[in-house]
Design an enzyme around this catalytic site. Sequence first.
Site, PDB file in Angstrom:
ATOM      1  N   ARG A 338       0.797  -1.224   0.000  1.00 26.53           N
ATOM      2  CA  ARG A 338       0.000   0.000   0.000  1.00 26.53           C
ATOM      3  C   ARG A 338       0.826   1.269   0.000  1.00 26.53           C
ATOM      4  O   ARG A 338       0.509   2.224  -0.697  1.00 26.53           O
ATOM      5  CB  ARG A 338      -0.885  -0.012   1.240  1.00 26.53           C
ATOM      6  CG  ARG A 338      -1.916  -1.085   1.122  1.00 26.53           C
ATOM      7  CD  ARG A 338      -2.747  -1.212   2.361  1.00 26.53           C
ATOM      8  NE  ARG A 338      -3.768  -2.224   2.095  1.00 26.53           N
ATOM      9  CZ  ARG A 338      -4.622  -2.657   2.989  1.00 26.53           C
ATOM     10  NH1 ARG A 338      -4.592  -2.186   4.228  1.00 26.53           N
ATOM     11  NH2 ARG A 338      -5.520  -3.554   2.670  1.00 26.53           N
ATOM     12  N   HIS A 409      -5.919   5.311   6.590  1.00 22.89           N
ATOM     13  CA  HIS A 409      -6.656   4.066   6.722  1.00 22.89           C
ATOM     14  C   HIS A 409      -6.373   3.297   8.000  1.00 22.89           C
ATOM     15  O   HIS A 409      -7.266   2.713   8.606  1.00 22.89           O
ATOM     16  CB  HIS A 409      -6.298   3.187   5.517  1.00 22.89           C
ATOM     17  CG  HIS A 409      -6.980   1.870   5.485  1.00 22.89           C
ATOM     18  ND1 HIS A 409      -8.346   1.754   5.483  1.00 22.89           N
ATOM     19  CD2 HIS A 409      -6.503   0.602   5.472  1.00 22.89           C
ATOM     20  CE1 HIS A 409      -8.670   0.465   5.461  1.00 22.89           C
ATOM     21  NE2 HIS A 409      -7.573  -0.244   5.463  1.00 22.89           N
TER      22      HIS A 409
HETATM   23  C1  LIG Z   1     -12.813   0.366   5.551  1.00 19.17           C
HETATM   24  C2  LIG Z   1     -11.791  -0.570   6.124  1.00 19.17           C
HETATM   25  C3  LIG Z   1     -11.558  -1.798   5.522  1.00 19.17           C
HETATM   26  C4  LIG Z   1     -10.623  -2.681   6.063  1.00 19.17           C
HETATM   27  N1  LIG Z   1     -10.403  -3.870   5.427  1.00 19.17           N
HETATM   28  C5  LIG Z   1      -9.525  -4.751   5.958  1.00 19.17           C
HETATM   29  C6  LIG Z   1      -9.311  -6.019   5.360  1.00 19.17           C
HETATM   30  O1  LIG Z   1      -9.902  -6.366   4.339  1.00 19.17           O
HETATM   31  N2  LIG Z   1      -8.436  -6.864   5.930  1.00 19.17           N
HETATM   32  C7  LIG Z   1      -7.764  -6.539   7.076  1.00 19.17           C
HETATM   33  O2  LIG Z   1      -7.012  -7.363   7.570  1.00 19.17           O
HETATM   34  N3  LIG Z   1      -7.949  -5.339   7.667  1.00 19.17           N
HETATM   35  C8  LIG Z   1      -8.802  -4.442   7.149  1.00 19.17           C
HETATM   36  N4  LIG Z   1      -8.989  -3.216   7.754  1.00 19.17           N
HETATM   37  C9  LIG Z   1      -8.347  -2.944   9.048  1.00 19.17           C
HETATM   38  C10 LIG Z   1      -9.110  -3.641  10.161  1.00 19.17           C
HETATM   39  O3  LIG Z   1     -10.482  -3.621   9.875  1.00 19.17           O
HETATM   40  C11 LIG Z   1      -8.921  -3.014  11.516  1.00 19.17           C
HETATM   41  O4  LIG Z   1      -7.586  -2.743  11.744  1.00 19.17           O
HETATM   42  C12 LIG Z   1      -9.389  -3.960  12.594  1.00 19.17           C
HETATM   43  O5  LIG Z   1     -10.700  -4.357  12.332  1.00 19.17           O
HETATM   44  C13 LIG Z   1      -9.290  -3.352  13.962  1.00 19.17           C
HETATM   45  O6  LIG Z   1      -9.883  -4.221  14.893  1.00 19.17           O
HETATM   46  P1  LIG Z   1      -9.817  -3.932  16.432  1.00 19.17           P
HETATM   47  O7  LIG Z   1     -10.490  -5.081  17.093  1.00 19.17           O
HETATM   48  O8  LIG Z   1      -8.438  -3.652  16.835  1.00 19.17           O
HETATM   49  O9  LIG Z   1     -10.616  -2.591  16.672  1.00 19.17           O
HETATM   50  P2  LIG Z   1     -12.008  -2.031  16.132  1.00 19.17           P
HETATM   51  O10 LIG Z   1     -12.719  -2.977  15.274  1.00 19.17           O
HETATM   52  O11 LIG Z   1     -11.727  -0.677  15.627  1.00 19.17           O
HETATM   53  O12 LIG Z   1     -12.885  -1.941  17.424  1.00 19.17           O
HETATM   54  C14 LIG Z   1     -12.674  -0.991  18.414  1.00 19.17           C
HETATM   55  C15 LIG Z   1     -13.634  -1.254  19.517  1.00 19.17           C
HETATM   56  O13 LIG Z   1     -13.272  -0.485  20.641  1.00 19.17           O
HETATM   57  C16 LIG Z   1     -14.381   0.227  21.118  1.00 19.17           C
HETATM   58  N5  LIG Z   1     -13.857   1.407  21.773  1.00 19.17           N
HETATM   59  C17 LIG Z   1     -12.983   2.323  21.296  1.00 19.17           C
HETATM   60  N6  LIG Z   1     -12.701   3.231  22.236  1.00 19.17           N
HETATM   61  C18 LIG Z   1     -13.418   2.886  23.321  1.00 19.17           C
HETATM   62  C19 LIG Z   1     -13.560   3.441  24.611  1.00 19.17           C
HETATM   63  N7  LIG Z   1     -12.882   4.524  24.979  1.00 19.17           N
HETATM   64  N8  LIG Z   1     -14.398   2.836  25.482  1.00 19.17           N
HETATM   65  C20 LIG Z   1     -15.093   1.714  25.127  1.00 19.17           C
HETATM   66  N9  LIG Z   1     -14.967   1.146  23.930  1.00 19.17           N
HETATM   67  C21 LIG Z   1     -14.150   1.735  23.037  1.00 19.17           C
HETATM   68  C22 LIG Z   1     -15.253   0.441  19.933  1.00 19.17           C
HETATM   69  O14 LIG Z   1     -16.568   0.674  20.347  1.00 19.17           O
HETATM   70  C23 LIG Z   1     -15.079  -0.888  19.223  1.00 19.17           C
HETATM   71  O15 LIG Z   1     -15.928  -1.846  19.809  1.00 19.17           O
HETATM   72  C24 LIG Z   1      -9.910  -2.328   7.219  1.00 19.17           C
HETATM   73  C25 LIG Z   1     -10.143  -1.101   7.823  1.00 19.17           C
HETATM   74  C26 LIG Z   1     -11.046  -0.200   7.258  1.00 19.17           C
HETATM   75  C27 LIG Z   1     -11.190   1.157   7.861  1.00 19.17           C
END
Ligand SMILES: Cc1cc2nc3c(=O)[nH]c(=O)nc-3n(C[C@H](O)[C@H](O)[C@H](O)COP(=O)(O)OP(=O)(O)OC[C@H]3O[C@@H](n4cnc5c(N)ncnc54)[C@H](O)[C@@H]3O)c2cc1C
Lengths: 647, 247
Positions: A338, A409
């Site tokens: 990317r 992103h």
């Molecule tokens: C449009 C898009 C497409 C993507 N496509 C891909 C893909 O195809 N393949 C890939 O591998 N990755 C992809 N990514 C990246 C990937 O989706 C994310 O990096 C990943 O899902 C993050 O997961 P996470 O569990 O760390 O956090 P998130 O899914 O961001 O979840 C964060 C959680 O924390 C909670 N939260 C945040 N702050 C607080 C707080 N202060 N108090 C309580 N709760 C809180 C939120 O409510 C949520 O439940 C993509 C990202 C985007 C933006």
Amino acid sequence: MNSFDSKAPAGDLAQKWSKHKAAIKVVSPANKRKLDIIVVGTGLGGASAAASLAELGYNVKVFCIQDSPRRAHSIAAQGGINAAKNYQNDNDSVYRLFYDTIKGGDYRAREANVYRLAEVSNLIIDQCVAQGVPFAREYGGLLDNRSFGGAQVSRTFYARGQTGQQLLLGAYAALNRNIGLGRVKSYPRHEMLDVVLIDGEARGIIARNLVTGEIERHGAHAVVIASGGYGNVFFLSTNAMNSNGSAAWQCYKKGAFFANPCYTQIHPTCIPKHGDQQSKLTLMSESLRNDGRIWVPKKLEDVKKLRAKQIKPSDIAEEDRDYYLERRYPAFGNLVPRDVASRAAKERCDAGFGVNETGLAVFLDFKSAIERLGKDVIKARYGNLFQMYEKITDTNPYEQPMQIFPAVHYTMGGIWVDYNLMTTIPGLYAIGEANFSDHGANRLGASALMQGLADGYFVLPYTIGDYLSRHIQDKKVDVSNPAFDEAEKAVIDKINKIFSIKGKQTVDDLHKKLGNIMWEYVGMARDEAGLKKAIEEIKELRAEFWKDVYVPGKEGDFNPEIEKAVRLADFLEIGELMARDALNRNESCGGHFRVEYQTEEGEAKRDDENYNYVAAWQYNGSDAEPTLHKEMLNFEYIKVAQRNYKD
Amino acid sequence: MKLTLKIWRQASPKAKGEFKTYQVDGISPDTSFLEMLDILNNDLIHKGEEPVAFDHDCREGICGMCSLYIDGHAHGPDTEITTCQLHMRKFKDGDTITIEPWRSRAFPVIKDLVVNRSAYDQILQAGGFISVNTGGVPDANAIPIPKKNADESMDAAACIGCGACVATCKNGSAMLFVAARVSSLALLPQGKVEGARRAKAMVSKMEELGFGGCTNTRACEAECPKGISVAHIARLNREFLSAKLKD
Ligand SMILES: Cc1cc2nc3c(=O)[nH]c(=O)nc-3n(C[C@H](O)[C@H](O)[C@H](O)COP(=O)(O)OP(=O)(O)OC[C@H]3O[C@@H](n4cnc5c(N)ncnc54)[C@H](O)[C@@H]3O)c2cc1C
Ligand code: SF4
Ligand code: FES
């Protein structure tokens, strides 16, 4: 000072994880029942961790901002998830996935962590299938794969253009099962506003009930931060509107080190900005680069005509098109990583070849693929993405190429964690995008989903036991402890202060200003003067916020404006640390590009002699400069080289 | 574009709500519907008024957070999209647009256009899963699944849990939502095992939570942003029947 040791085990790379698992302590089932764990976040990281920990017998409380755990930002991931299954017989292996990830990350990640990630990747796919995730299949009934950037094998598993949704629904179902069984208590529409330490160890959080505005105290023997990334510091990004950096930032302010904040991923294929009224940018999945070819016209006069709408893109003859990725990177072509693809787009647009009125767009064209495979095949592969594109832009991508441009992103930086995923604060863990761990300076496509689920299903449930085994005698955390009083008071004071300012600018007005500074100076191309300027301007903007923000309504109510204001207050600090980190790193690597440090061909030029380290920052108070700690990266198995995607 | 907006305002769950009228001007046809509301809110705040509360997050039609009844249609006049994917070019300069929250007994209003959909979570907690723990599962390719089944399962799994089907149904039934989940799992060998039990648990939870019954009006299917087919309701009924027979 707390421990700043990566705890990466010694010994043979392929044996590190199994040896480590054998060496760390476990907690007996009877003792697990006495231990409480708080998980902040319900994305792939948080939901998988909460469910798995509950199944082991711990008492779990899980928090999220949205009205349901299912709506965490992970739901929006489109393209897929990597695993080293080698189902395609194309010579993939754990080692190759490990190697591609280290190389893709421009040699700025910890070998031991990355190898473990590749190792457990296969278990994830098994787990998801057992949960009923409807991955795409071949006619023979076996799983299908596609290719993603930075890899020459097909190792990406997918569920149409909704892979994140399906994986999250799997983890959410596991979570639901445990909620139904009474092992997990779920707190949706709750935002963690601080982490509480007792005697230097994480023992709970302060959370705001977003419906009533009430401030609540929650105690536990360990706290897991799974709050996602902080890309919204740029105002415009592909992240969901509620994505923020605040949970991670409070950990930093309580003493957890924050690592590599400057490593930001700018995704090459997003729908270009349409104007100033925009609130969010939309990603077009990287999977499109499997069949789409990226180009701009060769001749500036064609660009002029396109902008004036005198010709359509399809009017430009094949020989007048510059497929610049295929030209510059013959071996990987449109599937370069990317950071490389984004910079190449910027280079063409800076040279005046941008294809829309703003000059900030290139084409992603499916013409050859449609000719080769037929419209139906393309529709089956990308139908929902094409539909999404058409709804937003009013252009039919089966007939005219898509217009795309890079957008913020993903944040590779995050809370520093050791091999056990523990931060520098004992009892405080960070998983998923919130930590810094596995992607170095650039994350490969389809690897974030892999990392979130690896952390939550297969790493943290093991490693957290090592810490908790030393706390089996501890009583339930008493939330009337003065540490909770103090943290709660600070949170209430902060909210009241923001309400009391009653200035003239809305939160969005100020956030847009921050976004402009970040994009201009801390975006795709950075230099010393610009970064210094950014630090000053962010400081001024922060002062402006605390003097002039206006938040309507009152406390003790459902009020999205105060939520946004509290998050912006933190973004105004995060942005500064990002600039500081970028200024410190006098090299270009992955998603961090310093104009001063590039090769003659305009590629990122690393400085391994001086910057072969993870930059971990320690907070010293609001006006003091943070202290930089260096975790040296030790490459035992991979030969560090200049990244080459040309041959 | 210049538009007149009639928006439902309700201070709290118990408060009496009412429509208020607002004007917005200078809206580009390329802005999304929610960006138009952002612009309205920014203006309102500048004028010292309270902004309109509405739910949203991904703005890509996938999280299911956004809702809104727009001119009598869940997710507005366009088909197979959510409110956040709706663009202003679907409206004409000078239009008056009426915006309401989901109205259903099971989804009480929290504030203005924001409703409480936690009943959906409760239905899924009752049975919307396959009972496996983390770890100890067979290789992903151990059980081949016909492509057709996997594709149909995916069709049903596309449900985003937005609640439009409930809001549209004159009975306030959650049948399409429940059927989507039951059907998606029942189509896979992994989910088939506890299919009957799942159907029964989810349907009785749905009834307990105050959702109405299904009288096959198919209004839900027409308004579902993900095109979930009522054929899944037939499959749910089959699963449900087999559960009853086993009782
Ligand atoms: C449009 C898009 C497409 C993507 N496509 C891909 C893909 O195809 N393949 C890939 O591998 N990755 C992809 N990514 C990246 C990937 O989706 C994310 O990096 C990943 O899902 C993050 O997961 P996470 O569990 O760390 O956090 P998130 O899914 O961001 O979840 C964060 C959680 O924390 C909670 N939260 C945040 N702050 C607080 C707080 N202060 N108090 C309580 N709760 C809180 C939120 O409510 C949520 O439940 C993509 C990202 C985007 C933006
Ligand atoms: S079935 Fe359709 S309308 Fe109902 S909740 Fe799911 S996506 Fe929304
Ligand atoms: S905001 Fe996510 S579906 Fe509309």
